[in-house]
Design a protein around this motif. Structure first.
Motif, PDB file in Angstrom:
ATOM      1  N   GLY A 197       0.814  -1.210   0.000  1.00 12.77           N
ATOM      2  CA  GLY A 197       0.000   0.000   0.000  1.00 12.77           C
ATOM      3  C   GLY A 197       0.843   1.252   0.000  1.00 12.77           C
ATOM      4  O   GLY A 197       0.538   2.233  -0.699  1.00 12.77           O
ATOM      5  N   LEU A 198       1.938   1.240   0.779  1.00 13.08           N
ATOM      6  CA  LEU A 198       2.851   2.383   0.821  1.00 13.08           C
ATOM      7  C   LEU A 198       3.455   2.636  -0.556  1.00 13.08           C
ATOM      8  O   LEU A 198       3.509   3.783  -1.031  1.00 13.08           O
ATOM      9  CB  LEU A 198       3.950   2.118   1.848  1.00 13.08           C
ATOM     10  N   ALA A 199       3.912   1.569  -1.227  1.00  7.06           N
ATOM     11  CA  ALA A 199       4.548   1.718  -2.541  1.00  7.06           C
ATOM     12  C   ALA A 199       3.561   2.222  -3.593  1.00  7.06           C
ATOM     13  O   ALA A 199       3.880   3.115  -4.389  1.00  7.06           O
ATOM     14  CB  ALA A 199       5.142   0.374  -2.974  1.00  7.06           C
ATOM     15  N   LEU A 200       2.359   1.671  -3.597  1.00 10.50           N
ATOM     16  CA  LEU A 200       1.366   2.069  -4.601  1.00 10.50           C
ATOM     17  C   LEU A 200       0.897   3.501  -4.393  1.00 10.50           C
ATOM     18  O   LEU A 200       0.771   4.270  -5.360  1.00 10.50           O
ATOM     19  CB  LEU A 200       0.173   1.114  -4.562  1.00 10.50           C
ATOM     20  N   SER A 201       0.631   3.879  -3.141  1.00 17.30           N
ATOM     21  CA  SER A 201       0.178   5.254  -2.892  1.00 17.30           C
ATOM     22  C   SER A 201       1.283   6.251  -3.212  1.00 17.30           C
ATOM     23  O   SER A 201       1.023   7.316  -3.804  1.00 17.30           O
ATOM     24  CB  SER A 201      -0.276   5.410  -1.440  1.00 17.30           C
ATOM     25  N   GLY A 202       2.522   5.922  -2.856  1.00 17.81           N
ATOM     26  CA  GLY A 202       3.640   6.823  -3.149  1.00 17.81           C
ATOM     27  C   GLY A 202       3.856   6.993  -4.633  1.00 17.81           C
ATOM     28  O   GLY A 202       4.034   8.112  -5.133  1.00 17.81           O
ATOM     29  N   ALA A 203       3.834   5.874  -5.374  1.00 19.01           N
ATOM     30  CA  ALA A 203       4.032   5.947  -6.828  1.00 19.01           C
ATOM     31  C   ALA A 203       2.901   6.709  -7.503  1.00 19.01           C
ATOM     32  O   ALA A 203       3.127   7.512  -8.430  1.00 19.01           O
ATOM     33  CB  ALA A 203       4.135   4.528  -7.404  1.00 19.01           C
ATOM     34  N   GLY A 204       1.672   6.483  -7.035  1.00 21.92           N
ATOM     35  CA  GLY A 204       0.532   7.158  -7.648  1.00 21.92           C
ATOM     36  C   GLY A 204       0.561   8.661  -7.451  1.00 21.92           C
ATOM     37  O   GLY A 204       0.404   9.439  -8.410  1.00 21.92           O
ATOM     38  N   LEU A 205       0.799   9.087  -6.228  1.00 25.94           N
ATOM     39  CA  LEU A 205       0.847  10.526  -5.962  1.00 25.94           C
ATOM     40  C   LEU A 205       2.030  11.183  -6.643  1.00 25.94           C
ATOM     41  O   LEU A 205       1.921  12.289  -7.181  1.00 25.94           O
ATOM     42  CB  LEU A 205       0.901  10.768  -4.452  1.00 25.94           C
ATOM     43  N   LEU A 206       3.190  10.512  -6.637  1.00 24.41           N
ATOM     44  CA  LEU A 206       4.368  11.080  -7.292  1.00 24.41           C
ATOM     45  C   LEU A 206       4.123  11.270  -8.779  1.00 24.41           C
ATOM     46  O   LEU A 206       4.466  12.314  -9.358  1.00 24.41           O
ATOM     47  CB  LEU A 206       5.574  10.176  -7.064  1.00 24.41           C
ATOM     48  N   GLY A 207       3.512  10.277  -9.433  1.00 19.04           N
ATOM     49  CA  GLY A 207       3.255  10.390 -10.867  1.00 19.04           C
ATOM     50  C   GLY A 207       2.328  11.539 -11.203  1.00 19.04           C
ATOM     51  O   GLY A 207       2.590  12.334 -12.118  1.00 19.04           O
ATOM     52  N   ILE A 208       1.238  11.671 -10.436  1.00 15.47           N
ATOM     53  CA  ILE A 208       0.272  12.733 -10.717  1.00 15.47           C
ATOM     54  C   ILE A 208       0.867  14.107 -10.436  1.00 15.47           C
ATOM     55  O   ILE A 208       0.721  15.042 -11.245  1.00 15.47           O
ATOM     56  CB  ILE A 208      -1.004  12.496  -9.894  1.00 15.47           C
ATOM     57  N   VAL A 209       1.546  14.259  -9.298  1.00 17.30           N
ATOM     58  CA  VAL A 209       2.127  15.560  -8.960  1.00 17.30           C
ATOM     59  C   VAL A 209       3.228  15.925  -9.940  1.00 17.30           C
ATOM     60  O   VAL A 209       3.356  17.087 -10.356  1.00 17.30           O
ATOM     61  CB  VAL A 209       2.649  15.543  -7.509  1.00 17.30           C
ATOM     62  N   TRP A 210       4.040  14.950 -10.334  1.00 21.37           N
ATOM     63  CA  TRP A 210       5.095  15.216 -11.332  1.00 21.37           C
ATOM     64  C   TRP A 210       4.481  15.726 -12.629  1.00 21.37           C
ATOM     65  O   TRP A 210       4.957  16.708 -13.214  1.00 21.37           O
ATOM     66  CB  TRP A 210       5.894  13.938 -11.591  1.00 21.37           C
ATOM     67  N   GLY A 211       3.428  15.079 -13.079  1.00 17.11           N
ATOM     68  CA  GLY A 211       2.775  15.511 -14.309  1.00 17.11           C
ATOM     69  C   GLY A 211       2.186  16.908 -14.199  1.00 17.11           C
ATOM     70  O   GLY A 211       2.316  17.725 -15.122  1.00 17.11           O
ATOM     71  N   LEU A 212       1.547  17.214 -13.064  1.00 16.05           N
ATOM     72  CA  LEU A 212       0.945  18.535 -12.890  1.00 16.05           C
ATOM     73  C   LEU A 212       1.993  19.640 -12.838  1.00 16.05           C
ATOM     74  O   LEU A 212       1.803  20.733 -13.387  1.00 16.05           O
ATOM     75  CB  LEU A 212       0.112  18.557 -11.598  1.00 16.05           C
TER      76      LEU A 212
END
Length: 473
Positions: A197-212
């Protein structure tokens, strides 16, 4: 040590530690123009200077609470304070923007361990009859720390240098560490750690914030940005799917079946979205567009930042009697009106007297919201689940802050820039309107929180145990 002394120690250590780590959310905001020149940072690097902290803060919050439950809350509080203090020194020594961003990310991990533990330690130390007032003060301290970051940062940058906004944490941390050893050790029921859960939430938020953050510079249809946004979204979907079937999830999705929990957290997300993004831009507006120093910039936001200190404790005490819904809804409404007011009157040369009214209004609204939100969230779960519930609330509001800075800065870049005062204002105004609309939506969501029932209503609506047993039989 008597029970009263233990309560006092828990209160002092929890609130000072909380203020220190939450202050660093936006303490760099008034230093950003100076950092931009000193380290040659781009607008994207300035965003990461803020978001590296809030992103790791958000991702590791739930894990920090679980670690405290498993290994001891006092022990983990000491570890978190040590990480935060050491990384603050590293940030102060940063020779480049990249170094500063990395140090800020580690700071966020330390803060993520400290924050939920301050709430659970304080909640356990305070008598139930005073819990609402204590949690109102806790929320007020958190809100005051976030809002006063620009003033503290401006004063330090003006008086010494931007590096000292990080050096100041070091002596505070070194004093707190031995004091925290006086706390009573406690453990929670949740011993499992959810690394997937830690890995998936971290990767998901990082990807979206990086894109924005990088979308304007790289192009919204560029392969890298599309991949970051799509990959981040897919990771968050996978996170939800995993949490639904995990034996010991870091974020129990059943919490969201409770209407009060869901509405309070959704309102928190939108509140921090609008507040973080607006403060990120407004502190730069006073310096870049109007030529004020960092301290003068921080002082001009003081009517906004001082109000929670006055309003939150009062609202927290009254929320025990009438419930959190009216305070949260009205508070968010006032905050939205304040931001819309600023957007309506803002020009490159607007006089400060035109901004005092909306700043005061926003500050009152902020204080009214901060006071009851922790009590509403914790009252929605069982006592043994308070650690995860507080971690979830803190994580969600930090995610709101991350997204707010990324989205409002993206609007600012698309419609304005740093070329001139007029250009800066051209970007600021539409960003503030979006922030006001988002917080206004939060006010509507806060109305979904169930109202507090009067004692006589609760008595009538809840069957006597013997009657209930007879009916069950």
């Amino acid at each position: 040590m008597t029970s009263k002394q233990r309560t006092v120690w828990a209160f002092v250590i929890s609130t000072v530690a909380l203020f220190m780590v939450v202050l660093d959310n936006l303490v760099v905001s008034t230093a950003l123009p100076v950092i931009r020149v000193d380290l040659g940072a781009s607008i994207e690097e300035l965003e990461w200077t803020v978001n590296a902290y809030t992103l790791t803060f958000a991702v590791f919050l739930l894990t920090g609470a679980a670690l405290g439950d498993r290994f001891g809350r006092k022990r983990l509080l000491l570890i978190g304070l040590g990480i935060f203090t050491a990384s603050s020194a590293a940030a102060a020594l940063a020779p480049s923007a990249e170094w500063l961003i990395a140090a800020r990310a580690v700071q966020g991990i330390g803060a993520a361990i400290v924050t939920p533990l301050t709430l659970t330690i304080l909640s356990a130390a305070v008598p139930a009859s005073r819990r609402g007032a204590a949690l109102g003060v806790w929320s007020g301290v958190a809100g005051l720390a976030v809002a006063s970051g620009p003033l503290v940062g401006g004063a330090v940058v003006d008086g010494i240098s931007w590096q000292w906004i990080f050096w100041l944490n070091v002596p505070i941390g070194l004093v707190l560490l031995p004091l925290a050893t006086r706390l009573t050790e406690s453990y929670g029921p949740d011993k499992a750690l959810d690394f997937p859960g830690l890995a998936l939430s971290g990767a998901g938020l990082l990807g979206i914030v990086w894109g924005l953050i990088h979308g304007n510079g790289d192009g919204w249809t560029s392969p890298g940005i599309v991949a970051a946004l799509a990959g981040g979204t897919a990771a968050l979907v996978a996170f939800v799917a995993w949490e639904r079937r995990a034996a010991a999830p870091m974020l129990p999705l059943r919490f969201f079946r409770n209407r009060a929990f869901s509405a309070a957290n959704a309102a928190s997300l939108l509140m921090y979205f609008g507040m973080f993004g607006s403060i990120f831009l407004l502190t730069q507006f006073f310096q870049t567009a109007q030529g004020y120093s960092p301290l003068e910039s921080g002082l001009r936001i003081l009517p906004w930042t001082a109000m929670p200190m006055i309003v939150a404790p009062i609202a927290g005490a009254f929320s025990d009697k009438v419930g959190g819904r009216p305070f949260m809804a009205v508070g968010l409404g006032l905050q939205a009106i304040g931001l819309a007011w600023i957007a309506a009157v803002s020009t490159a040369t607007v006089g400060y007297e035109a901004l005092v009214g909306p700043f005061v209004l926003s500050g009152i609204g902020m204080g009214m919201f901060f006071a009851p939100v922790a009590n509403v969230v914790l009252s929605a779960v069982r006592p043994e689940e308070e650690g995860k519930a507080s971690g979830a609330n803190n994580a969600i509001r930090e995610v709101g802050g991350v997204l707010g800075v990324a989205v409002l800065a993206s609007i600012f870049i698309q419609t304005g820039g740093y070329e001139s005062p007029e250009t800066f204002n051209d970007g600021l105004v539409p960003a503030l309107w979006v922030g006001a609309i988002v917080i206004g939506a939060g006010a509507v969501l806060a109305l979904l929180i169930p109202r507090k029932r009067r004692p006589q209503e609760a008595t009538v609506s809840e069957p006597e145990p013997l009657v209930a047993q007879a009916e069950a039989a």
